[in-house]
Write a protein that holds these residues in place. Sequence first.
Motif, PDB file in Angstrom:
ATOM      1  N   ARG A  90      18.686   6.609   8.955  1.00 32.71           N
ATOM      2  CA  ARG A  90      19.476   6.109  10.077  1.00 32.71           C
ATOM      3  C   ARG A  90      19.330   4.572  10.373  1.00 32.71           C
ATOM      4  O   ARG A  90      20.187   3.795  10.421  1.00 32.71           O
ATOM      5  N   ASP A  91      18.021   4.387  10.433  1.00 35.53           N
ATOM      6  CA  ASP A  91      17.858   2.989  10.954  1.00 35.53           C
ATOM      7  C   ASP A  91      18.204   1.772   9.919  1.00 35.53           C
ATOM      8  O   ASP A  91      18.266   0.588  10.076  1.00 35.53           O
ATOM      9  N   ALA A  92      18.072   2.222   8.694  1.00 37.47           N
ATOM     10  CA  ALA A  92      18.665   1.060   7.617  1.00 37.47           C
ATOM     11  C   ALA A  92      19.944   1.141   7.920  1.00 37.47           C
ATOM     12  O   ALA A  92      20.691  -0.234   7.618  1.00 37.47           O
ATOM     13  N   TYR A  93      20.911   1.900   8.151  1.00 37.20           N
ATOM     14  CA  TYR A  93      22.466   1.638   8.516  1.00 37.20           C
ATOM     15  C   TYR A  93      22.666   0.818   9.659  1.00 37.20           C
ATOM     16  O   TYR A  93      23.340  -0.137   9.840  1.00 37.20           O
ATOM     17  N   VAL A  94      21.650   0.827  10.668  1.00 35.83           N
ATOM     18  CA  VAL A  94      21.577   0.039  11.841  1.00 35.83           C
ATOM     19  C   VAL A  94      21.246  -1.571  11.453  1.00 35.83           C
ATOM     20  O   VAL A  94      21.929  -2.199  11.851  1.00 35.83           O
ATOM     21  N   LYS A 139       0.723  -1.195  -0.029  1.00 32.62           N
ATOM     22  CA  LYS A 139      -0.054   0.078  -0.198  1.00 32.62           C
ATOM     23  C   LYS A 139       0.854   1.064  -0.055  1.00 32.62           C
ATOM     24  O   LYS A 139       0.384   2.267  -0.625  1.00 32.62           O
ATOM     25  N   GLU A 140       1.935   1.318   0.577  1.00 35.93           N
ATOM     26  CA  GLU A 140       3.072   2.398   0.837  1.00 35.93           C
ATOM     27  C   GLU A 140       4.321   2.008   0.574  1.00 35.93           C
ATOM     28  O   GLU A 140       5.307   1.593   1.469  1.00 35.93           O
ATOM     29  N   PRO A 141       4.780   1.838  -0.844  1.00 35.74           N
ATOM     30  CA  PRO A 141       5.871   1.371  -1.145  1.00 35.74           C
ATOM     31  C   PRO A 141       7.207   2.199  -0.855  1.00 35.74           C
ATOM     32  O   PRO A 141       8.232   1.631  -0.821  1.00 35.74           O
ATOM     33  N   LYS A 142       6.895   3.298  -0.287  1.00 30.63           N
ATOM     34  CA  LYS A 142       7.931   4.351   0.112  1.00 30.63           C
ATOM     35  C   LYS A 142       8.034   4.427   1.604  1.00 30.63           C
ATOM     36  O   LYS A 142       8.715   5.237   2.054  1.00 30.63           O
ATOM     37  N   ASN A 143       7.490   3.454   2.389  1.00 29.23           N
ATOM     38  CA  ASN A 143       7.457   3.426   3.655  1.00 29.23           C
ATOM     39  C   ASN A 143       8.693   2.883   4.281  1.00 29.23           C
ATOM     40  O   ASN A 143       9.034   1.365   4.331  1.00 29.23           O
ATOM     41  N   THR A 144       9.666   3.436   4.766  1.00 25.35           N
ATOM     42  CA  THR A 144      11.019   3.247   4.990  1.00 25.35           C
ATOM     43  C   THR A 144      11.074   2.506   6.257  1.00 25.35           C
ATOM     44  O   THR A 144      11.713   1.712   6.414  1.00 25.35           O
ATOM     45  N   LYS A 145      10.210   2.749   7.080  1.00 28.63           N
ATOM     46  CA  LYS A 145      10.180   1.940   8.444  1.00 28.63           C
ATOM     47  C   LYS A 145       9.789   0.735   8.149  1.00 28.63           C
ATOM     48  O   LYS A 145      10.359  -0.315   8.797  1.00 28.63           O
ATOM     49  N   ALA A 191      25.592   5.471  10.697  1.00 34.06           N
ATOM     50  CA  ALA A 191      24.142   5.592  11.459  1.00 34.06           C
ATOM     51  C   ALA A 191      24.341   7.028  12.459  1.00 34.06           C
ATOM     52  O   ALA A 191      23.865   7.673  12.348  1.00 34.06           O
ATOM     53  N   VAL A 192      25.682   7.065  13.058  1.00 38.50           N
ATOM     54  CA  VAL A 192      25.781   8.293  13.814  1.00 38.50           C
ATOM     55  C   VAL A 192      26.290   9.565  13.093  1.00 38.50           C
ATOM     56  O   VAL A 192      25.923  10.613  13.517  1.00 38.50           O
ATOM     57  N   GLN A 193      26.553   9.257  11.989  1.00 41.97           N
ATOM     58  CA  GLN A 193      26.835  10.604  10.922  1.00 41.97           C
ATOM     59  C   GLN A 193      25.536  10.981  10.766  1.00 41.97           C
ATOM     60  O   GLN A 193      25.335  12.267  10.376  1.00 41.97           O
ATOM     61  N   GLN A 194      24.540  10.145  10.405  1.00 40.81           N
ATOM     62  CA  GLN A 194      22.914  10.438   9.995  1.00 40.81           C
ATOM     63  C   GLN A 194      22.210  11.355  11.374  1.00 40.81           C
ATOM     64  O   GLN A 194      21.665  12.121  11.280  1.00 40.81           O
ATOM     65  N   ASP A 195      22.752  10.637  12.603  1.00 44.64           N
ATOM     66  CA  ASP A 195      22.090  11.108  13.717  1.00 44.64           C
ATOM     67  C   ASP A 195      23.053  11.125  15.018  1.00 44.64           C
ATOM     68  O   ASP A 195      23.365  10.143  15.458  1.00 44.64           O
ATOM     69  N   PRO A 196      23.907  12.199  15.055  1.00 48.10           N
ATOM     70  CA  PRO A 196      24.964  12.228  15.992  1.00 48.10           C
ATOM     71  C   PRO A 196      24.348  12.223  17.526  1.00 48.10           C
ATOM     72  O   PRO A 196      25.309  11.964  18.264  1.00 48.10           O
ATOM     73  N   LYS A 197      23.208  12.468  17.834  1.00 48.76           N
ATOM     74  CA  LYS A 197      22.661  12.181  19.144  1.00 48.76           C
ATOM     75  C   LYS A 197      22.409  10.576  19.432  1.00 48.76           C
ATOM     76  O   LYS A 197      21.649  10.322  20.528  1.00 48.76           O
ATOM     77  N   ARG A 229      16.473  -0.720  -0.640  1.00 42.33           N
ATOM     78  CA  ARG A 229      15.446  -0.030  -1.030  1.00 42.33           C
ATOM     79  C   ARG A 229      14.978   1.218  -0.202  1.00 42.33           C
ATOM     80  O   ARG A 229      14.582   2.315  -0.599  1.00 42.33           O
ATOM     81  N   ALA A 230      15.067   1.087   1.040  1.00 42.37           N
ATOM     82  CA  ALA A 230      14.857   2.096   1.938  1.00 42.37           C
ATOM     83  C   ALA A 230      15.975   3.182   1.783  1.00 42.37           C
ATOM     84  O   ALA A 230      15.403   4.315   1.742  1.00 42.37           O
ATOM     85  N   LEU A 231      17.158   2.840   1.421  1.00 44.96           N
ATOM     86  CA  LEU A 231      18.034   3.822   1.360  1.00 44.96           C
ATOM     87  C   LEU A 231      18.052   4.520  -0.014  1.00 44.96           C
ATOM     88  O   LEU A 231      18.557   5.803  -0.189  1.00 44.96           O
TER      89      LEU A 231
END
Length: 342
Positions: A146-150, A107-113, A185-191, A137-139
């Motif tokens: 971030r979560d794709a790299y995790v 239904k939502e092919p671009k839902n990265t989560k 991952a931390v480059q995308q989200d330093p926190k 595909r998510a990337l």
Amino acid sequence: MKNLLFLIPFVFASCGGSNPTKKLPKDLDSLLVMFPDSVELLVQHGNKMMKELNYDKALADGAKAYRLDSLSTDTKMLYADILNNRPTRSMADVASAQKIYKSIIKKEPKNTKALVALASTFSQQMDFDQSFEYINRALKIDQRYRDAYVMKGSNYLLLSKLNPEKDGKPSKKYMDLTKSSYETAVQQDPKFFEAYLMLGSLYEAEGNIICLQYYQTAATLQPKNPDVLFSLAYAQQSFNQPDKAISLYRRMIKLDTSYYQALNQIGVIKQYNYKQIDSAIYYYKSALQTEPRFVEAWHNLGMCYEEQGDLTKAMQSYAKALKYNPEFKLSRDRADVLKYAR
């Protein structure tokens, strides 16, 4: 998901009265008692329980929300996430979650989560080709997700263990890719402090002192999180910085007086770094006051009594350790030595 402040007028729109929202409780639990079939409240509460790692309550919320509304993306994501992440999940749970994620993506092919969550189900089924396909595909949709790299890092970490080197150590190639993925991952989200913790543990396992930098960053981001502080303190202890470690362990105890592992580690430093046996005994006993079944502290206490020549108390301590864990080899070995030495 709507914020609860926006949800309340919607829920009560047809209740009548001049201003019914004035009588509303503010917490989710109370609202759910009043409106047990509110899908929106169930999803909010279920997600809250997930964050608190209370999977039993999350499952109750998610399953009920899914029964009431099996078409909403929010209810499907919650229910699938619980099935896919709870510690007691079965492969049947994973397969069910996989099916739900696929329906979301259809239904939502671009839902990265959903794409990355789907990738995790294939990883658990050891189908890494499919897992990486959905991660990529998510990337392609969001190269900074971030979560794709995790998820990539998690896959590479598992592959490093499944493909060991000749000496039995994890594959260096995959370990390098694991670290690279978490670095990205931390480059995308330093926190993102969890990734710094993971990087710290990976480097610590290699005996690389650079782990202290990653743990320190995590501790800077989470200065009141005892678990984060423990990781840093333990690494400081391992890399011969006992004074810094003790200072941090004491800070942890102030934050959480029940953190018996910190008391035990202060005892270890007192015993082995400073040879202060009486002080070590004090800290081991303090740890055991909080957690009487803490096997390592009983064993360490026995070692201290041995060093003082009090073999009776040493045997009693080892017996306590073996009472709580009959398979604890260190105490079994010492107890056998003392038994035959008498």
